[in-house]
Design a protein around this motif. Structure first.
Motif, PDB file in Angstrom:
ATOM      1  N   ASN A   1       1.993  15.709  -5.487  1.00 15.37           N
ATOM      2  CA  ASN A   1       0.708  15.045  -5.243  1.00 15.37           C
ATOM      3  C   ASN A   1       0.667  14.635  -3.770  1.00 15.37           C
ATOM      4  O   ASN A   1       1.639  14.822  -3.049  1.00 15.37           O
ATOM      5  CB  ASN A   1       0.552  13.818  -6.140  1.00 15.37           C
ATOM      6  CG  ASN A   1      -0.908  13.396  -6.311  1.00 15.37           C
ATOM      7  OD1 ASN A   1      -1.808  13.944  -5.672  1.00 15.37           O
ATOM      8  ND2 ASN A   1      -1.152  12.404  -7.149  1.00 15.37           N
TER       9      ASN A   1
ATOM     10  N   LYS B   1      -1.680  21.285  -6.060  1.00 17.75           N
ATOM     11  CA  LYS B   1      -0.653  20.850  -6.988  1.00 17.75           C
ATOM     12  C   LYS B   1       0.193  22.039  -7.447  1.00 17.75           C
ATOM     13  O   LYS B   1      -0.317  23.079  -7.860  1.00 17.75           O
ATOM     14  CB  LYS B   1      -1.316  20.201  -8.203  1.00 17.75           C
ATOM     15  CG  LYS B   1      -0.416  19.973  -9.403  1.00 17.75           C
ATOM     16  CD  LYS B   1       0.328  18.672  -9.308  1.00 17.75           C
ATOM     17  CE  LYS B   1       1.071  18.381 -10.609  1.00 17.75           C
ATOM     18  NZ  LYS B   1       1.820  17.118 -10.586  1.00 17.75           N
TER      19      LYS B   1
ATOM     20  N   LYS C   1       4.298   5.873  -5.446  1.00 17.84           N
ATOM     21  CA  LYS C   1       4.291   6.004  -6.910  1.00 17.84           C
ATOM     22  C   LYS C   1       3.331   7.104  -7.355  1.00 17.84           C
ATOM     23  O   LYS C   1       3.546   7.762  -8.367  1.00 17.84           O
ATOM     24  CB  LYS C   1       3.878   4.673  -7.557  1.00 17.84           C
ATOM     25  CG  LYS C   1       4.950   3.598  -7.471  1.00 17.84           C
ATOM     26  CD  LYS C   1       4.434   2.283  -8.043  1.00 17.84           C
ATOM     27  CE  LYS C   1       5.450   1.170  -7.864  1.00 17.84           C
ATOM     28  NZ  LYS C   1       4.928  -0.144  -8.338  1.00 17.84           N
ATOM     29  N   GLN C   2       2.254   7.295  -6.581  1.00 14.58           N
ATOM     30  CA  GLN C   2       1.261   8.309  -6.925  1.00 14.58           C
ATOM     31  C   GLN C   2       1.720   9.723  -6.589  1.00 14.58           C
ATOM     32  O   GLN C   2       1.393  10.672  -7.305  1.00 14.58           O
ATOM     33  CB  GLN C   2      -0.049   8.041  -6.184  1.00 14.58           C
ATOM     34  CG  GLN C   2      -0.783   6.790  -6.616  1.00 14.58           C
ATOM     35  CD  GLN C   2      -2.005   6.521  -5.756  1.00 14.58           C
ATOM     36  OE1 GLN C   2      -2.525   7.422  -5.109  1.00 14.58           O
ATOM     37  NE2 GLN C   2      -2.463   5.285  -5.732  1.00 14.58           N
ATOM     38  N   VAL C   3       2.468   9.871  -5.490  1.00 16.29           N
ATOM     39  CA  VAL C   3       2.762  11.221  -4.998  1.00 16.29           C
ATOM     40  C   VAL C   3       4.121  11.763  -5.412  1.00 16.29           C
ATOM     41  O   VAL C   3       4.421  12.931  -5.158  1.00 16.29           O
ATOM     42  CB  VAL C   3       2.652  11.282  -3.452  1.00 16.29           C
ATOM     43  CG1 VAL C   3       1.301  10.764  -2.999  1.00 16.29           C
ATOM     44  CG2 VAL C   3       3.774  10.507  -2.761  1.00 16.29           C
TER      45      VAL C   3
ATOM     46  N   SER D   1      -1.395  11.700  -0.791  1.00 20.10           N
ATOM     47  CA  SER D   1      -2.315  10.586  -0.532  1.00 20.10           C
ATOM     48  C   SER D   1      -2.738  10.664   0.931  1.00 20.10           C
ATOM     49  O   SER D   1      -1.898  10.823   1.818  1.00 20.10           O
ATOM     50  CB  SER D   1      -1.618   9.241  -0.802  1.00 20.10           C
ATOM     51  OG  SER D   1      -2.481   8.158  -0.501  1.00 20.10           O
TER      52      SER D   1
ATOM     53  N   ASP E   1      -9.571  13.636  -1.864  1.00 18.73           N
ATOM     54  CA  ASP E   1      -9.489  14.082  -3.264  1.00 18.73           C
ATOM     55  C   ASP E   1      -9.582  15.599  -3.448  1.00 18.73           C
ATOM     56  O   ASP E   1      -9.146  16.127  -4.463  1.00 18.73           O
ATOM     57  CB  ASP E   1     -10.613  13.429  -4.088  1.00 18.73           C
ATOM     58  CG  ASP E   1     -10.493  11.913  -4.110  1.00 18.73           C
ATOM     59  OD1 ASP E   1      -9.434  11.422  -4.520  1.00 18.73           O
ATOM     60  OD2 ASP E   1     -11.463  11.236  -3.712  1.00 18.73           O
TER      61      ASP E   1
ATOM     62  N   LYS F   1      -6.551  17.592  -4.675  1.00 19.41           N
ATOM     63  CA  LYS F   1      -5.766  17.055  -5.786  1.00 19.41           C
ATOM     64  C   LYS F   1      -5.976  17.868  -7.066  1.00 19.41           C
ATOM     65  O   LYS F   1      -6.927  18.633  -7.186  1.00 19.41           O
ATOM     66  CB  LYS F   1      -6.126  15.583  -6.019  1.00 19.41           C
ATOM     67  CG  LYS F   1      -5.614  14.678  -4.907  1.00 19.41           C
ATOM     68  CD  LYS F   1      -5.748  13.211  -5.245  1.00 19.41           C
ATOM     69  CE  LYS F   1      -5.086  12.368  -4.157  1.00 19.41           C
ATOM     70  NZ  LYS F   1      -5.176  10.927  -4.437  1.00 19.41           N
TER      71      LYS F   1
ATOM     72  N   GLU G   1       8.548  10.175 -11.252  1.00 19.39           N
ATOM     73  CA  GLU G   1       9.063   8.834 -11.545  1.00 19.39           C
ATOM     74  C   GLU G   1      10.426   8.610 -10.889  1.00 19.39           C
ATOM     75  O   GLU G   1      11.309   9.457 -10.967  1.00 19.39           O
ATOM     76  CB  GLU G   1       9.172   8.640 -13.054  1.00 19.39           C
ATOM     77  CG  GLU G   1       9.550   7.224 -13.457  1.00 19.39           C
ATOM     78  CD  GLU G   1       9.639   7.061 -14.968  1.00 19.39           C
ATOM     79  OE1 GLU G   1      10.121   6.009 -15.409  1.00 19.39           O
ATOM     80  OE2 GLU G   1       9.233   7.993 -15.693  1.00 19.39           O
TER      81      GLU G   1
ATOM     82  N   GLU H   1       2.595   1.777  -3.389  1.00 17.85           N
ATOM     83  CA  GLU H   1       1.652   2.283  -4.387  1.00 17.85           C
ATOM     84  C   GLU H   1       1.395   3.772  -4.176  1.00 17.85           C
ATOM     85  O   GLU H   1       1.298   4.548  -5.131  1.00 17.85           O
ATOM     86  CB  GLU H   1       0.327   1.509  -4.306  1.00 17.85           C
ATOM     87  CG  GLU H   1       0.396   0.089  -4.836  1.00 17.85           C
ATOM     88  CD  GLU H   1       0.845   0.025  -6.286  1.00 17.85           C
ATOM     89  OE1 GLU H   1       0.337   0.816  -7.107  1.00 17.85           O
ATOM     90  OE2 GLU H   1       1.724  -0.806  -6.599  1.00 17.85           O
ATOM     91  N   ALA H   2       1.275   4.176  -2.907  1.00 13.70           N
ATOM     92  CA  ALA H   2       1.050   5.589  -2.594  1.00 13.70           C
ATOM     93  C   ALA H   2       2.257   6.423  -3.014  1.00 13.70           C
ATOM     94  O   ALA H   2       2.101   7.537  -3.547  1.00 13.70           O
ATOM     95  CB  ALA H   2       0.796   5.758  -1.091  1.00 13.70           C
TER      96      ALA H   2
ATOM     97  N   THR I   1       0.833  -1.208   0.000  1.00 13.40           N
ATOM     98  CA  THR I   1       0.000   0.000   0.000  1.00 13.40           C
ATOM     99  C   THR I   1       0.867   1.257   0.000  1.00 13.40           C
ATOM    100  O   THR I   1       0.599   2.215  -0.737  1.00 13.40           O
ATOM    101  CB  THR I   1      -0.913   0.016   1.249  1.00 13.40           C
ATOM    102  OG1 THR I   1      -1.752  -1.141   1.216  1.00 13.40           O
ATOM    103  CG2 THR I   1      -1.773   1.263   1.279  1.00 13.40           C
TER     104      THR I   1
END
Length: 223
Positions: A120, A149, A50-52, A122, A138, A141, A55, A47-48, A44
């Motif tokens: 970003n 952002k 990778k979102q925030v 989470s 959300d 975001k 790369e 994954e978070a 978890t």
């Protein structure tokens, strides 16, 4: 009378035996589930991240750094800083931060790029009112009314518009919004003071990170 005493002893022995077996079973089950739970939590978190974050190719969790404080002689985790690198280049850091919201603690993972701008976020955990404060997942975001952002707390503390700031609060959830932004501002302080050395990748802590005080005024009447 002796028969009664004997029965009581037998009952105590049976209860003691049942308790011992129950404790052993709980310990066994806990041992069995500890690994899978840890793996699920790690998945978890990854994954978070990778979102925030922009790369990255490194392992931010493996290279993370924890900032502690002490309260009543006990060590407490204030922030966890996850550095992100693409090859040898540092591209930003994500910071796990928290603040007290309307219903309880809000835990947020905020990603900053190498310039200190918000990439970003989470919302990892919260106890806010469903349908109101819970919108923090959300609301802030990109593409939404309260988007943060590209903003940088380094250019000025993030505040809701009601407090003269630049961020639209969640409708009827001003306290949740203030708490969220407090967590973001605090995360930036941890990002700044625990910033990654772009040459060595080592974590630098020049001064203790301190979170702004959380507002204690009452939440909007319907939250």
């Amino acid at each position: 009378m002796k028969k009664l005493e004997s029965s009581l002893k037998n009952m105590l022995l049976v209860l003691t035996g049942v308790t011992a077996i129950s404790v052993a079973l709980l310990a066994y089950v806990n041992e069995l589930t500890k690994g899978p739970i840890a793996e699920a939590n790690a998945k978890t978190l990854n994954e978070a991240l990778k979102q925030v974050l922009p790369e990255f190719t490194n392992n931010p969790v493996g290279e993370s750094d924890t900032i502690f404080s002490e309260k009543d002689g006990k060590k407490m985790v204030d922030f966890i800083v996850y550095p992100a690198k693409k090859g040898e280049e540092w591209v930003g850091s994500a910071v796990e931060s928290k603040a007290m919201g309307f219903g309880g603690e809000l835990k947020v993972l905020v990603g900053f790029d190498a310039e200190g701008k918000i990439y970003n976020y989470s919302l990892l955990a919260h106890a806010e009112t469903p349908g109101l404060g819970s919108k923090a997942a959300d609301w802030f975001k990109e593409g939404n009314k309260g988007s943060i952002k590209g903003m940088s707390p380094g250019e000025g503390e993030l505040k809701v518009s009601k407090d003269g700031g630049q961020v639209d609060a969640i409708t009827a959830s001003t306290i949740t919004s203030r708490a969220f932004l407090n967590a973001v501002n605090a995360a930036y302080e941890a990002y700044k003071t625990g910033e990654v050395d772009t040459v060595s990748g080592a974590s630098q802590k020049n001064e203790p990170a301190t979170a702004p005080e959380t507002e204690t005024v009452k939440q909007d009447s319907i939250n």
